[in-house]
Design an enzyme around this catalytic site. Structure first.
Site, short mmCIF file in Angstrom:
data_model
loop_
_atom_site.label_atom_id
_atom_site.label_comp_id
_atom_site.label_asym_id
_atom_site.label_seq_id
_atom_site.Cartn_x
_atom_site.Cartn_y
_atom_site.Cartn_z
N HIS A 211 23.08 -1.99 -0.85
CA HIS A 211 21.71 -1.55 -1.10
C HIS A 211 21.15 -2.34 -2.30
O HIS A 211 21.83 -2.49 -3.32
CB HIS A 211 21.70 -0.04 -1.40
CG HIS A 211 20.31 0.49 -1.55
ND1 HIS A 211 19.53 0.81 -0.46
CD2 HIS A 211 19.55 0.72 -2.65
CE1 HIS A 211 18.34 1.22 -0.89
NE2 HIS A 211 18.33 1.18 -2.21
N ILE B 265 18.69 3.22 11.20
CA ILE B 265 19.46 4.38 10.72
C ILE B 265 20.43 4.77 11.84
O ILE B 265 20.00 5.02 12.97
CB ILE B 265 18.52 5.58 10.41
CG1 ILE B 265 17.40 5.19 9.43
CG2 ILE B 265 19.32 6.78 9.89
CD1 ILE B 265 17.85 4.80 8.06
C1 GRF Z 1 19.78 -7.45 0.98
O1 GRF Z 1 19.08 -7.48 -0.23
C2 GRF Z 1 20.35 -6.08 1.25
O2 GRF Z 1 20.70 -5.37 0.12
C3 GRF Z 1 19.18 -5.40 1.90
O3 GRF Z 1 18.58 -6.38 2.70
C4 GRF Z 1 18.84 -7.67 2.16
C5 GRF Z 1 19.46 -8.47 3.25
O4 GRF Z 1 19.52 -9.84 2.93
N1 GRF Z 1 19.62 -4.23 2.59
P1 GRF Z 1 20.31 -10.84 3.85
O5 GRF Z 1 19.85 -10.62 5.29
O6 GRF Z 1 21.77 -10.57 3.68
O7 GRF Z 1 19.92 -12.21 3.37
#
Ligand code: GRF
Length: 187
Positions: free
Chosen positions: A103, A86
């Site tokens: 998200h 955060i």
């Molecule tokens: C994604 O699903 C994103 O929305 C979430 O964490 C995941 C990250 O995946 N915050 P990656 O590291 O891009 O493969």
């Protein structure tokens, strides 16, 4: 040429998608000038393979202030792509309208503190949601509260599990992230 700084904490498949869609021209007139991680993660390896400068700032209370020191002055956009820390309010306030996050759900549903990764997908299945999806939104001082830039949904079936939902979410993310980045860069 717009300069993008990308923050990661994990596998970085969304980072990869951004790199690939810059190369293919789907994201226009942009360059990833720096990838910053808050822990050792595969996202850093992906950046290095593409000769993109990287930095590792250990997560913790000094993360935001250390990050502020190394962000290049010519940065147009900060992209949180699977980034788990955060950021401090002062940092967020300095980048209003110029920092976005992806998200893994349909905000405002399944957002806020503790709602990340598998926690989100578990909650979606437990709530017997009929749909889930992904959201790209501006980052503000409130967790997952900034204006939505782009959102896309898919149907959740009775056979879905948190794992299959996670896979479907990723596919949606790969689709909407480049479009959302283009939209913000050209506005
Ligand atoms: C994604 O699903 C994103 O929305 C979430 O964490 C995941 C990250 O995946 N915050 P990656 O590291 O891009 O493969």
């Amino acid at each position: 040429m717009k300069n993008i700084v990308i923050l990661v904490s994990g596998s970085g498949s969304n980072l990869q998608r951004i790199i690939d869609t810059i190369d293919s021209g789907e994201i226009q007139k942009a360059k990833v000038s720096l990838v910053v991680a808050d822990r050792d993660c595969y996202g850093l390896e992906r950046a290095k393979k593409h000769n993109i400068p990287t930095a590792l700032i250990p997560r913790g209370k000094n993360f935001s202030s250390e990050l502020a020191k190394i962000i290049p002055e010519n940065t147009d956009l900060i992209v949180l792509a699977g980034f788990l820390s955060i950021l401090k309010p002062e940092f967020c306030e300095n980048w209003v309208g110029k920092m976005i996050n992806i998200h893994p759900a349909l905000l405002p549903k399944f957002g806020g503190k503790g709602m990340w990764g598998h926690h989100v997908h578990n909650a979606v299945i437990e709530a017997k949601e009929k749909e889930s999806g992904a959201t790209v939104h501006f980052v503000t001082t409130g967790i997952d509260e900034g204006d939505v830039i782009l959102q896309k949904s898919f149907k959740v079936t009775e056979n879905d599990t948190p794992e299959t939902v996670a896979e479907k979410v990723h596919l949606i993310e790969y689709e909407i992230f480049p479009i959302a980045i283009n939209k913000v860069l050209s506005s």
